[in-house]
Motif scaffolding. Structure first.
Motif, PDB file in Angstrom:
ATOM      1  N   GLY A 273       0.842  -1.198   0.038  1.00  0.00           N
ATOM      2  CA  GLY A 273      -0.047  -0.008  -0.028  1.00  0.00           C
ATOM      3  C   GLY A 273       1.049   1.263   0.127  1.00  0.00           C
ATOM      4  O   GLY A 273       1.902   1.176   0.034  1.00  0.00           O
ATOM      5  N   PRO A 274       0.132   2.559  -0.061  1.00  0.00           N
ATOM      6  CA  PRO A 274       0.882   3.710  -0.112  1.00  0.00           C
ATOM      7  C   PRO A 274       1.827   3.999   1.036  1.00  0.00           C
ATOM      8  O   PRO A 274       2.661   4.705   1.046  1.00  0.00           O
ATOM      9  N   ASP A 275       1.323   3.477   2.190  1.00  0.00           N
ATOM     10  CA  ASP A 275       2.177   4.057   3.519  1.00  0.00           C
ATOM     11  C   ASP A 275       2.763   2.826   3.842  1.00  0.00           C
ATOM     12  O   ASP A 275       2.220   1.857   4.826  1.00  0.00           O
ATOM     13  N   VAL A 276       4.008   2.592   3.326  1.00  0.00           N
ATOM     14  CA  VAL A 276       4.740   1.251   3.581  1.00  0.00           C
ATOM     15  C   VAL A 276       5.369   1.339   5.076  1.00  0.00           C
ATOM     16  O   VAL A 276       5.929   2.463   5.741  1.00  0.00           O
ATOM     17  N   LYS A 277       5.088   0.337   5.946  1.00  0.00           N
ATOM     18  CA  LYS A 277       5.917   0.101   7.004  1.00  0.00           C
ATOM     19  C   LYS A 277       6.693  -0.989   6.862  1.00  0.00           C
ATOM     20  O   LYS A 277       6.250  -2.047   6.443  1.00  0.00           O
ATOM     21  N   PHE A 278       7.956  -0.631   7.635  1.00  0.00           N
ATOM     22  CA  PHE A 278       9.008  -1.794   7.680  1.00  0.00           C
ATOM     23  C   PHE A 278       8.906  -2.786   8.791  1.00  0.00           C
ATOM     24  O   PHE A 278       9.854  -2.869   9.512  1.00  0.00           O
ATOM     25  N   ASP A 279       7.905  -3.334   9.075  1.00  0.00           N
ATOM     26  CA  ASP A 279       7.538  -4.371  10.227  1.00  0.00           C
ATOM     27  C   ASP A 279       7.004  -5.629   9.886  1.00  0.00           C
ATOM     28  O   ASP A 279       6.241  -6.206  10.493  1.00  0.00           O
ATOM     29  N   ASN A 280       7.279  -5.967   8.540  1.00  0.00           N
ATOM     30  CA  ASN A 280       6.737  -7.245   7.863  1.00  0.00           C
ATOM     31  C   ASN A 280       7.803  -7.868   7.039  1.00  0.00           C
ATOM     32  O   ASN A 280       8.581  -7.196   6.302  1.00  0.00           O
ATOM     33  N   TRP A 281       7.527  -9.153   6.732  1.00  0.00           N
ATOM     34  CA  TRP A 281       8.479  -9.804   5.873  1.00  0.00           C
ATOM     35  C   TRP A 281       8.423  -9.322   4.272  1.00  0.00           C
ATOM     36  O   TRP A 281       9.329  -9.308   3.734  1.00  0.00           O
ATOM     37  N   PRO A 282       7.254  -9.030   3.653  1.00  0.00           N
ATOM     38  CA  PRO A 282       7.063  -8.690   2.529  1.00  0.00           C
ATOM     39  C   PRO A 282       7.993  -7.226   2.307  1.00  0.00           C
ATOM     40  O   PRO A 282       8.679  -7.126   1.104  1.00  0.00           O
ATOM     41  N   ALA A 283       7.853  -6.574   3.298  1.00  0.00           N
ATOM     42  CA  ALA A 283       8.803  -5.001   3.248  1.00  0.00           C
ATOM     43  C   ALA A 283      10.342  -5.751   3.214  1.00  0.00           C
ATOM     44  O   ALA A 283      10.978  -4.886   2.596  1.00  0.00           O
ATOM     45  N   MET A 284      10.689  -6.498   4.149  1.00  0.00           N
ATOM     46  CA  MET A 284      12.137  -7.059   4.182  1.00  0.00           C
ATOM     47  C   MET A 284      12.671  -7.735   2.742  1.00  0.00           C
ATOM     48  O   MET A 284      13.592  -7.035   2.232  1.00  0.00           O
ATOM     49  N   LEU A 285      11.766  -8.426   2.131  1.00  0.00           N
ATOM     50  CA  LEU A 285      12.083  -8.936   0.709  1.00  0.00           C
ATOM     51  C   LEU A 285      11.971  -7.584  -0.371  1.00  0.00           C
ATOM     52  O   LEU A 285      12.831  -7.816  -1.026  1.00  0.00           O
ATOM     53  N   GLY A 286      11.250  -6.747  -0.042  1.00  0.00           N
ATOM     54  CA  GLY A 286      11.053  -5.883  -1.128  1.00  0.00           C
ATOM     55  C   GLY A 286      12.255  -4.805  -0.610  1.00  0.00           C
ATOM     56  O   GLY A 286      12.916  -4.517  -2.087  1.00  0.00           O
ATOM     57  N   LEU A 287      12.963  -4.480   0.204  1.00  0.00           N
ATOM     58  CA  LEU A 287      14.026  -3.971   0.414  1.00  0.00           C
ATOM     59  C   LEU A 287      15.308  -4.751  -0.098  1.00  0.00           C
ATOM     60  O   LEU A 287      16.502  -4.139  -0.691  1.00  0.00           O
ATOM     61  N   THR A 288      15.189  -5.812  -0.021  1.00  0.00           N
ATOM     62  CA  THR A 288      16.252  -6.889  -0.565  1.00  0.00           C
ATOM     63  C   THR A 288      16.491  -6.598  -2.206  1.00  0.00           C
ATOM     64  O   THR A 288      17.336  -6.631  -2.796  1.00  0.00           O
ATOM     65  N   ALA A 289      15.116  -6.615  -2.582  1.00  0.00           N
ATOM     66  CA  ALA A 289      14.822  -6.576  -4.004  1.00  0.00           C
ATOM     67  C   ALA A 289      15.449  -5.268  -4.467  1.00  0.00           C
ATOM     68  O   ALA A 289      16.098  -5.152  -5.688  1.00  0.00           O
ATOM     69  N   LEU A 290      15.286  -4.205  -3.647  1.00  0.00           N
ATOM     70  CA  LEU A 290      15.728  -3.049  -3.959  1.00  0.00           C
ATOM     71  C   LEU A 290      17.280  -2.787  -3.923  1.00  0.00           C
ATOM     72  O   LEU A 290      18.033  -2.221  -4.715  1.00  0.00           O
ATOM     73  N   ASP A 291      17.954  -3.661  -3.036  1.00  0.00           N
ATOM     74  CA  ASP A 291      19.427  -3.656  -2.713  1.00  0.00           C
ATOM     75  C   ASP A 291      19.821  -4.364  -4.310  1.00  0.00           C
ATOM     76  O   ASP A 291      20.977  -4.062  -4.674  1.00  0.00           O
ATOM     77  N   LEU A 292      19.208  -5.400  -4.516  1.00  0.00           N
ATOM     78  CA  LEU A 292      19.691  -6.374  -5.927  1.00  0.00           C
ATOM     79  C   LEU A 292      19.683  -5.321  -6.787  1.00  0.00           C
ATOM     80  O   LEU A 292      20.368  -5.593  -7.813  1.00  0.00           O
ATOM     81  N   ASN A 293      18.477  -4.353  -6.921  1.00  0.00           N
ATOM     82  CA  ASN A 293      18.504  -3.649  -8.020  1.00  0.00           C
ATOM     83  C   ASN A 293      19.720  -2.525  -7.973  1.00  0.00           C
ATOM     84  O   ASN A 293      20.343  -2.338  -9.147  1.00  0.00           O
ATOM     85  N   ASN A 294      20.099  -2.037  -6.951  1.00  0.00           N
ATOM     86  CA  ASN A 294      21.111  -1.277  -6.878  1.00  0.00           C
ATOM     87  C   ASN A 294      22.390  -1.921  -7.089  1.00  0.00           C
ATOM     88  O   ASN A 294      23.256  -1.250  -7.553  1.00  0.00           O
ATOM     89  N   ILE A 295      22.519  -3.113  -6.804  1.00  0.00           N
ATOM     90  CA  ILE A 295      23.689  -3.915  -6.921  1.00  0.00           C
ATOM     91  C   ILE A 295      23.973  -4.294  -8.317  1.00  0.00           C
ATOM     92  O   ILE A 295      25.111  -4.134  -9.241  1.00  0.00           O
ATOM     93  N   ALA A 296      22.859  -4.673  -9.077  1.00  0.00           N
ATOM     94  CA  ALA A 296      22.712  -4.785 -10.522  1.00  0.00           C
ATOM     95  C   ALA A 296      23.304  -3.437 -11.221  1.00  0.00           C
ATOM     96  O   ALA A 296      24.243  -3.498 -12.119  1.00  0.00           O
ATOM     97  N   MET A 297      22.664  -2.418 -11.053  1.00  0.00           N
ATOM     98  CA  MET A 297      23.339  -0.977 -11.499  1.00  0.00           C
ATOM     99  C   MET A 297      24.533  -0.947 -11.237  1.00  0.00           C
ATOM    100  O   MET A 297      25.232  -0.218 -12.136  1.00  0.00           O
TER     101      MET A 297
END
Length: 409
Positions: A273-297
């Motif tokens: 949703g629009p108000d992201v809270k980093f208190d759940n596993w989907p958010a943790m996985l999303g942060l890792t996906a964002l890290d992988l995007n930065n690593i790839a670039m």
């Protein structure tokens, strides 16, 4: 231009370090050197048109989280080169490197007083962990690096703390927090001593949250340290002209990971949703996906840099970053002092008032100015001022500073 230099300096490494530093100063200047969350609406004046939005998008896609990674990679590479050079001479550099890190910690602490986003203190502390990894096998190095990049540190922290910060109260992270508003006001209106006092302790606690919490910057930094150590073992940059196929493979695999990670980020964060809270596993996985995007670039940028460096015309242009990179420590600290002077109340006080396009242009101007100044300085001196001090303190003796000749390299 020469593709490799004699003796201890490797031109492409210096050039890549300078290029990385250029990306870092662009990010910091457009962020107004705040180094912390900003109050709601405080930065609205920086985004007034399409040009400002384009700058935001450019930095998010190509610079933020990528050039710090390149800089970290080169720190690990430099560690290997120093250790390997000493080993070739029959010397043990571990104790000297530890002392070198202690000196860097002192330089970083002073720098942090000006700018809360300082990376030198982080490098000094994490660099200690590099020492026992020096003799670790390649398999273990790659395995640990892979686990770090896949978010192992984040997952461990999240399992231990859930959504609770280890270093500061959680409400201090909110843009509506009075503490955030107070710090912004100190930067905007306070004297230099007020900024120093705020950054001296509170600034380190906030930085520790960002580095060691679920955002995992320190873990990623150390992962790039290890990757630089690994690449150094194969003398890649000493012989980069011979690795055409390898570089192209890295480029294409990185592009594939970049595309895949974008899909992962969109799929995971769309559930939150629009108000992201980093208190759940989907958010943790999303942060890792964002890290992988930065690593790839980061790998894409690195591969393209090496490919272009091999070409005569592009290589000559990129080689101009080498003097800038040889004085990276001096240039990095100088950037922060000038940048904070522009934005903070003890200086010109333009915090939150200059459009992104203007701060972007200021960054470009600063980069070109430092490129020219670095080339001029190294015509007459062997080291940048802070590089000379760091080296002299490392060996506890004064090294010659001024050149006897003015021949450019």
């Amino acid at each position: 231009m020469t593709n490799t230099t004699t003796k201890s300096r490797i031109e492409i490494v210096d050039a890549l370090r300078g290029f990385s530093l250029a990306g870092i100063v662009i990010v910091h200047l457009v962020e107004n050197y705040v180094g912390a969350p900003t109050p709601e609406g405080a930065m609205e004046a920086t985004r007034q048109g399409i040009a400002d939005t384009i700058v935001d998008g450019f930095i998010f896609l190509l610079l933020r989280g990528k050039f710090f990674a390149l800089f970290s990679f080169l720190f690990g590479l430099s560690f290997f080169i120093q250790m390997d050079n000493a080993h070739t001479k029959g010397q043990d550099f571990r104790g000297r490197f530890l002392w070198r890190l202690i000196i860097l910690l002192g330089i970083g602490y002073i720098h942090h007083l000006f700018y809360r986003g300082d990376i030198l203190t982080i490098y000094a502390v994490l660099g200690i962990l590099l020492i026992p990894f020096y003799r670790l096998s390649n398999t273990w190095l790659l395995g640990i690096t892979t686990l770090i990049f896949l978010g192992l540190g984040r997952y461990i922290v999240f399992m231990l703390t859930k959504d609770t910060s280890m270093f500061i109260e959680d409400d201090l992270l909110s843009p509506s927090s009075p503490v955030i508003a107070n710090y912004y006001n100190i930067l905007k209106e306070g004297e230099l001593w007020d900024v120093f006092r705020s950054n001296a302790v509170e600034g380190h606690l906030m930085k520790m949250h960002f580095q060691l919490g679920v955002f995992s910057r320190a873990y990623l930094t150390f992962g790039f340290f290890l990757l630089g150590l690994f690449v150094g073992r194969f003398k890649f940059f000493q012989n980069f002209m011979e690795h055409k196929k390898l570089v192209k493979k890295v480029l294409w695999w990185s592009i594939g990971l970049f595309v895949l990670s974008i899909g992962m980020v969109m799929a995971l964060f769309s559930q939150l949703g629009p108000d992201v809270k980093f208190d759940n596993w989907p958010a943790m996985l999303g942060l890792t996906a964002l890290d992988l995007n930065n690593i790839a670039m980061t790998f894409i940028i690195l591969a393209l840099f090496v490919i272009l460096y091999k070409k005569v015309k592009a290589g000559r242009w990129l080689a101009k970053f080498a003097p800038y990179g040889r004085m990276a420590l001096t240039n990095y600290v100088f950037q922060s002092i000038v940048g904070t002077f522009i934005f903070f109340g003890w200086g010109l006080g333009y915090l939150g008032e200059l459009r992104n396009i203007y701060t972007f242009l200021i960054a470009i101007f600063m980069i070109f100015g430092q490129l020219i100044l670095s080339k001029w300085w190294l015509k007459y001196f062997y080291y940048g001022p802070l590089e000379w001090a760091w080296r002299s303190l490392t060996y506890l003796k004064l090294f010659p500073m001024k050149r006897k000749d003015t021949t450019l390299f």
